[in-house]
Every structure is written in structure tokens, then in C-alpha cells.
Enzyme design. Structure first.
Site, mmCIF file in Angstrom:
data_model
loop_
_atom_site.group_PDB
_atom_site.id
_atom_site.type_symbol
_atom_site.label_atom_id
_atom_site.label_comp_id
_atom_site.label_asym_id
_atom_site.label_seq_id
_atom_site.Cartn_x
_atom_site.Cartn_y
_atom_site.Cartn_z
ATOM 1 N N ASP A 1 0.837 -1.211 0.000
ATOM 2 C CA ASP A 1 0.000 0.000 0.000
ATOM 3 C C ASP A 1 0.867 1.255 0.000
ATOM 4 O OD1 ASP A 1 0.848 -0.184 2.608
ATOM 5 O OD2 ASP A 1 -1.139 -0.066 3.520
ATOM 6 N N SER A 2 2.189 1.077 -0.007
ATOM 7 C CA SER A 2 3.099 2.206 -0.230
ATOM 8 C C SER A 2 2.815 2.843 -1.591
ATOM 9 C CB SER A 2 4.563 1.740 -0.170
ATOM 10 O OG SER A 2 4.777 0.660 -1.062
ATOM 11 N N ASP B 1 -1.108 -6.356 -0.124
ATOM 12 C CA ASP B 1 -1.252 -5.660 1.152
ATOM 13 C C ASP B 1 -2.717 -5.359 1.413
ATOM 14 O OD1 ASP B 1 0.552 -4.909 3.074
ATOM 15 O OD2 ASP B 1 1.251 -3.119 2.032
ATOM 16 N N LYS C 1 -1.137 -9.528 3.116
ATOM 17 C CA LYS C 1 -0.262 -9.074 4.210
ATOM 18 C C LYS C 1 -1.065 -8.149 5.099
ATOM 19 C CE LYS C 1 3.372 -6.036 3.633
ATOM 20 N NZ LYS C 1 2.973 -4.870 4.454
ATOM 21 N N GLU D 1 -0.833 -5.732 8.810
ATOM 22 C CA GLU D 1 0.042 -5.115 9.813
ATOM 23 C C GLU D 1 -0.475 -5.412 11.216
ATOM 24 O OE1 GLU D 1 0.803 -0.944 9.060
ATOM 25 O OE2 GLU D 1 1.387 -1.340 6.982
ATOM 26 N N GLU E 1 9.708 -4.343 10.006
ATOM 27 C CA GLU E 1 10.113 -3.024 9.499
ATOM 28 C C GLU E 1 10.640 -2.118 10.608
ATOM 29 O OE1 GLU E 1 7.280 -1.015 6.982
ATOM 30 O OE2 GLU E 1 8.529 0.800 6.891
HETATM 31 O O1 KIV Z 1 3.548 -1.100 1.531
HETATM 32 C C1 KIV Z 1 4.695 -1.524 1.417
HETATM 33 O O2 KIV Z 1 5.386 -1.320 0.416
HETATM 34 C C2 KIV Z 1 5.239 -2.289 2.542
HETATM 35 C C3 KIV Z 1 6.714 -2.392 2.627
HETATM 36 C C4 KIV Z 1 7.229 -1.172 3.298
HETATM 37 C C5 KIV Z 1 7.143 -3.632 3.327
HETATM 38 O O3 KIV Z 1 4.509 -2.737 3.373
#
Ligand code: KIV
Length: 263
Positions: free
Chosen positions: A44-45, A83, A112, A114, A181
């Protein structure tokens, strides 16, 4: 062509070789990364580097599904992680409903999420229902507003203990791998040693079971800020800007298109 990684081969890599994870948000880059990456993360970056937002919090499930489809189209032979965006797994029912949507609408191999001990029950619920999960512990970008900034973890004894508890809790809940992270390197090493599944680090030093970088950081394309843990393997921004300037000049001087570009 490299053999596609599986949950089993990812788990078995622990102690054998470091895993390579990179983010990608589209088919074009996913295809370019396919031969180098063990896993491609649709992070989600993308909300920051791709959509230009100040953090990841406003990314939506629909966006993540759109980008995951694109990545899967480009890298058909890659293990792809989607994510789960902020707000889509606040309880286990929503988490399952939204993860099922990801699995039904894309070819992602896992999701994924968090969180550590606080997300263990949710993770177990997903795993029990056939959803493979990669956890993300340590510095959690989706908590940036709640915590008032990006804070490196593992600086105090209490944080060290909590991180190890988080890693063990998500392992016990059934994740096959986790991202760690923004953690002090000595603590990250201990976290990796405390579990039997791979711990893929970002800003967590070298003594973990693999590394992940955001591709736009790694290729020097994202210029807003560069965290200490990023190594730029390309001066992408200068190269792209230079190419765009050359094109503009040639259009203006009528040096482009030439005969070979003309029907
Ligand atoms: O969103 C993302 O790119 C991530 C990385 C920072 C691991 O979660």
C-alpha cells in the site's frame, strides 16, 4: 525462468538463503522484477509513491485489487503478496470478507496485514479459512497517524520483548512469513532467531532472513524523502527526467520523429 516460490519453499529457505522481496504496482515493473524477486509485494506504499499521498492510509481495497491484478498479469510466475489496506481488517469478519474478495478477484498468493499480538486472532481466522497470510510487525506504516510519526522500534527493553512476542504470536497464528520493518538491527536479529519462519526485513539490518525494498525507493524514482535504510540501485529520477528533456527538445527542434519512425 525461475521456478515460482511456494509457501513451503519460502518457509524452507530459512537458514538456507536470504529471500528477495520487492514491491511492484503494475505489470510493467512486475515483469522486470520477476527473475530477481522471490516474492513481489503489492504494497500500500503505492498510495505514496504512485498516488502521491502523504501516507498509506487512504489506499482502498479496490485500488489494491486493481494493482494486484496488474502485477499478477505482468509476473505470472511470481509469488505475489497483496497488502490489505488500512481499515479493511479491523475485525476478523471484515478481514475474512475482504481477503476472500482479494483471492477471488486476483491471483495473489497471500495477503499481508500489519500487526502482531493484537492481530493474532484475525490471522488465525484467515488461515483457518484458507487465506495465506504474511504478517508485518515492527514499525507499522498504517499506524503513522496514531503514533504521530514513523518510529524505529526495539529501542527499549520493553519494545524488544513486545517485538519477540509479536513474532511468536503471528507465527503461532499461522503466518508462513513476516515482514519486520524499522527495527534496531540487534533486536531484529533476535526476532528472526525467535521464530522458525522467515523474517523479511526492511530497515531491520542484515541478520534477518531476507530483505524487502519499495521499488521506487530502490530505483531512485521517489524523491520526496529517502529513509536511512534505502539503497538507491539506480538514479532513476535523473535518468527519467533526462530522457523526458531529450524527448521534449527533439520534439521542439523537429529532430523527432525521423524517417525511421515514420510510416
Ligand atoms: O507497503 C509496502 O510497500 C510495505 C513495505 C514497506 C514492506 O509494506
Amino acid at each position: 525462468m525461475n521456478k515460482k516460490m511456494t509457501i513451503t519453499s519460502i518457509q524452507k529457505s530459512k537458514g538456507i538463503r536470504p529471500l528477495v522481496m520487492m514491491t511492484a504496482y503494475d505489470a510493467l515493473f512486475a515483469k522486470l522484477f520477476e527473475s530477481s524477486a522471490d516474492m513481489i509485494l503489492v504494497g500500500d506504499s503505492l498510495n505514496m509513491s504512485f498516488a502521491g499521498k502523504k501516507d498509506t492510509l487512504s489506499s482502498t481495497l479496490e485500488q489494491m485489487i486493481y494493482h494486484t491484478k496488474a502485477v499478477c498479469n505482468g509476473a505470472k510466475n511470481s509469488f505475489v503478496i497483496c497488502d490489505m489496506p488500512f481499515g479493511t481488517y479491523t475485525n476478523k469478519e471484515d478481514a475474512l470478507k475482504n481477503s476472500i474478495k482479494v483471492f477471488q478477484e486476483t491471483d495473489a498468493d497471500c495477503v499481508k496485514i500489519e500487526g502482531g499480538q493484537d492481530k493474532a486472532q484475525t490471522i488465525k481466522h484467515l488461515v483457518d479459512n484458507g487465506i495465506a497470510v504474511c504478517a508485518h510487525i515492527g514499525l507499522l506504516p498504517q499506524s503513522v497517524r496514531g503514533e504521530g510519526g514513523y518510529k524505529v522500534k526495539g529501542k527499549t527493553e520493553e519494545e524488544r520483548i513486545e517485538l519477540i512476542k509479536d513474532a511468536k504470536a503471528v507465527e503461532e497464528a499461522g503466518v508462513f512469513c513476516m515482514v519486520l520493518e524499522g527495527v534496531k538491527a540487534d533486536v531484529a536479529k533476535e526476532v528472526a532467531q525467535s521464530v522458525d519462519i522467515p523474517v523479511v526485513g526492511i530497515g531491520a539490518g542484515v541478520d534477518v532472513d531476507g530483505q524487502v525494498l519499495v521499488f521506487s525507493d530502490m530505483l531512485g524514482l521517489f524523491e520526496e524523502f529517502t529513509p536511512k535504510f534505502v539503497k538507491k540501485y539506480l538514479d532513476g529520477a535523473s535518468l527519467v527526467r533526462g530522457a523526458a528533456q531529450s524527448y521534449a527538445k527533439e520534439v521542439q527542434s523537429r529532430d523527432f520523429p525521423k524517417v525511421e519512425h515514420t510510416y
